[in-house]
Every structure is written in C-alpha cells, then in structure tokens.
Design an enzyme around this catalytic site. Sequence first.
Site, PDB file in Angstrom:
ATOM      1  N   TYR A  92       1.261  -2.085  -0.104  1.00 43.57           N
ATOM      2  CA  TYR A  92       2.307  -2.926   0.253  1.00 43.57           C
ATOM      3  C   TYR A  92       3.314  -1.672   0.554  1.00 43.57           C
ATOM      4  CZ  TYR A  92       6.012  -5.931  -1.145  1.00 43.57           C
ATOM      5  OH  TYR A  92       7.238  -6.892  -1.235  1.00 43.57           O
ATOM      6  N   SER A 187      -5.049  -2.535  -3.268  1.00 44.32           N
ATOM      7  CA  SER A 187      -3.661  -3.058  -3.642  1.00 44.32           C
ATOM      8  C   SER A 187      -3.435  -4.082  -2.861  1.00 44.32           C
ATOM      9  CB  SER A 187      -2.656  -1.871  -3.854  1.00 44.32           C
ATOM     10  OG  SER A 187      -1.330  -2.298  -4.375  1.00 44.32           O
ATOM     11  N   GLN A 188      -2.169  -4.140  -2.157  1.00 49.16           N
ATOM     12  CA  GLN A 188      -2.283  -5.229  -1.166  1.00 49.16           C
ATOM     13  C   GLN A 188      -3.237  -5.412   0.029  1.00 49.16           C
ATOM     14  OE1 GLN A 188       1.591  -6.094   1.655  1.00 49.16           O
ATOM     15  NE2 GLN A 188       0.546  -4.648   2.835  1.00 49.16           N
ATOM     16  N   ASP A 273      -3.469  -0.355 -15.124  1.00 48.49           N
ATOM     17  CA  ASP A 273      -2.755  -0.586 -14.078  1.00 48.49           C
ATOM     18  C   ASP A 273      -1.492  -1.472 -14.420  1.00 48.49           C
ATOM     19  OD1 ASP A 273      -1.743  -1.348 -11.702  1.00 48.49           O
ATOM     20  OD2 ASP A 273      -3.753  -1.508 -10.873  1.00 48.49           O
ATOM     21  N   HIS A 302      -2.711   2.279 -11.221  1.00 46.09           N
ATOM     22  CA  HIS A 302      -2.826   1.823 -10.098  1.00 46.09           C
ATOM     23  C   HIS A 302      -3.670   2.432  -8.982  1.00 46.09           C
ATOM     24  CE1 HIS A 302      -2.379  -1.701  -7.458  1.00 46.09           C
ATOM     25  NE2 HIS A 302      -1.656  -0.801  -6.505  1.00 46.09           N
TER      26      HIS A 302
END
Length: 321
Positions: A92, A187-188, A273, A302
Amino acid sequence: MARFDLPLDELRRYRPEITVPDDFDEFWRSTLSAARAYASAVTLSRVESPLTTVEVYDVTFAGFAGDPIKAWLLLPAGTEGRLPAVVEYNGYGGGRGLPEERLGWVSSGYAYLFMDTRGQGSAWGTGGGTPDPHGTGPSFSGFMTRGIEDPQAYYYRRVYTDAVRAVDAMRTLDRVDPDRVTVCGGSQGGGITLAVAGLTEGLVAVLPDVPFLCHFARAVGMNDRDPYNEIVRYLSIHRGADEHVFRTLSYFDGVAFAMRASAPALFSVGLLDPICPPSTVYAAFNHYAGEKQIEVYPFNEHEGGQTYQWQVQAAFVAERV
C-alpha cells in the site's frame, strides 16, 4: 505489539461466513470482459542498467478501461526460450520504484514483472509512474474509500483489473511460458494476489504474503491502524453509510476470491500483525479452495518473514515449475 487476536488453535479453525453478493461472479466477468475489449498491445523498451546479468525493460500494458499501466520486466541475461514467470504486486502506497531493487526472482531464473499500482507510489520507496485518471466521490485521505459509494466506481475494481491484465500481458511475451506463471505480493500486494488467483485460470502458484484486503467485516474497526482505519474515519463522518460501504467492499474481499481459487497457494501470517490481523489472513486461508499451506511467524508484526519467507516461496515455486 501484544497478542490481540485469536489463539493459534482457534485461528486454524476460523472459517467465518462472509457476505458474497449474488452477482459477484457476473460483476467480475463483465468487468474483465470490458477491460479485455481494449487493445492489449504490450510495449517494451530496453533500459540501460548497471546490472550485467539482467535485461531490464520498461513496460506499459493496458489495464482497466484501457488505461496505460507501467511495470518493470526483468529477464535473466543470456537465456533463450520460454521461461517460467513471476508477476508481483506492491504494498500500500508504494510504486514500482527502480528495477535494481528486486532481483531475487530474476536471479533465480524467472521472467519477472513488477506492476506499478495506479495512483500510488508517493508514500514510501522510490516512486511510481502510473496515474489513476478516474474521479470518485467524497473520500477520506488514502485509497480505501475512493469510490466506496458504488462497486462500479470503487478504486480496487480498477486495481484488481490491472493486476489480471498484468498476467494477460505477461503471457503474451515471447520469453514467457504462459503455463508457468506465478503471482505474488505482500500486504496490499497479497490481497491483490488473492484477487488474481480467484479471477485467473492456469496459474502455477499463488503467494499471498501477510495479505491485506481480507474479511473487511472483521478488519474494519478491529484496531486503529491504517489503511483499514481509513474506512472507520469515513464512516465516522458519513453516519449511517455502513450498509452500502460494506456492500461495496463485499465485491473486493480476498476471502471471496480465495473461495474461487484453485492454484497451489503459500500464505504467510505474522501473529502480532496489527495492520492485517491474523484472523483476517486465516479467514482467507481457511476458505482457500485449492492446495494450500501457511507459514506462521509467531513473534512478527506486519513485516512477517521477509527474506526468510522469500526463501520458502522460492522453494515452493521451484517444486512446481
């Protein structure tokens, strides 16, 4: 970060019911059909680089609505014939950056495409080069609420379409074996990877690393971290909008795509996370319809496994290509 989510034994059993719209499959079929109706030529421009073992190409391909999407293509120098391929999606706020930043896959013998994420690339890293020319209604700062009033206008409709078209583009290249394409991201990028897995046939492997964009109904409001908290702040202003907001998000939930995926998948999760809570990752993992395994990092947030995870991913893909 202290433990805040379910214990591991409960996470392994966590398989929540989620809301999937009746027209989910038709929504995505028509979206991708419309995107594929545009001219799909891929342009490659060789880029001078100090790298001596890698060929670097600046790539543009047609994404959502035919919009030009940038990417880097890296090929092992001196190779001939069709190569197994990896397509990667970014986290992101990041852009495609510089081609010299990501050499693991190409150094392992793969054709490697790293997709720029439209409109992003100015929060961290070394920049992006793909605009998002589509306007949306009122939104909170960031990308999570852009167009959230309507699934047709939602930002991630464009991004997920771009990501599928990146695989389409990769499969057209003379140096790529179209039957040996892997998709990955963290992640994203992990959430995008799951969307592509649910929307694309014939992938050889799927690698969602600490995936974002999963199980919105649980993630939104579970903690005070962005990006999920962008939705919380939007709803704190747009009181009473939660029904249509979560209806929009139901078309973009990684859990729904996981239910439709069939390629072998390797997930990862950090049990501490706070950005992508472990239960949201396990919701997607436990619903994943294909062969699957998950690497668990009990004391990581994360960042997850980072290079340790990449080593596991490399072995997982090598077994399948």
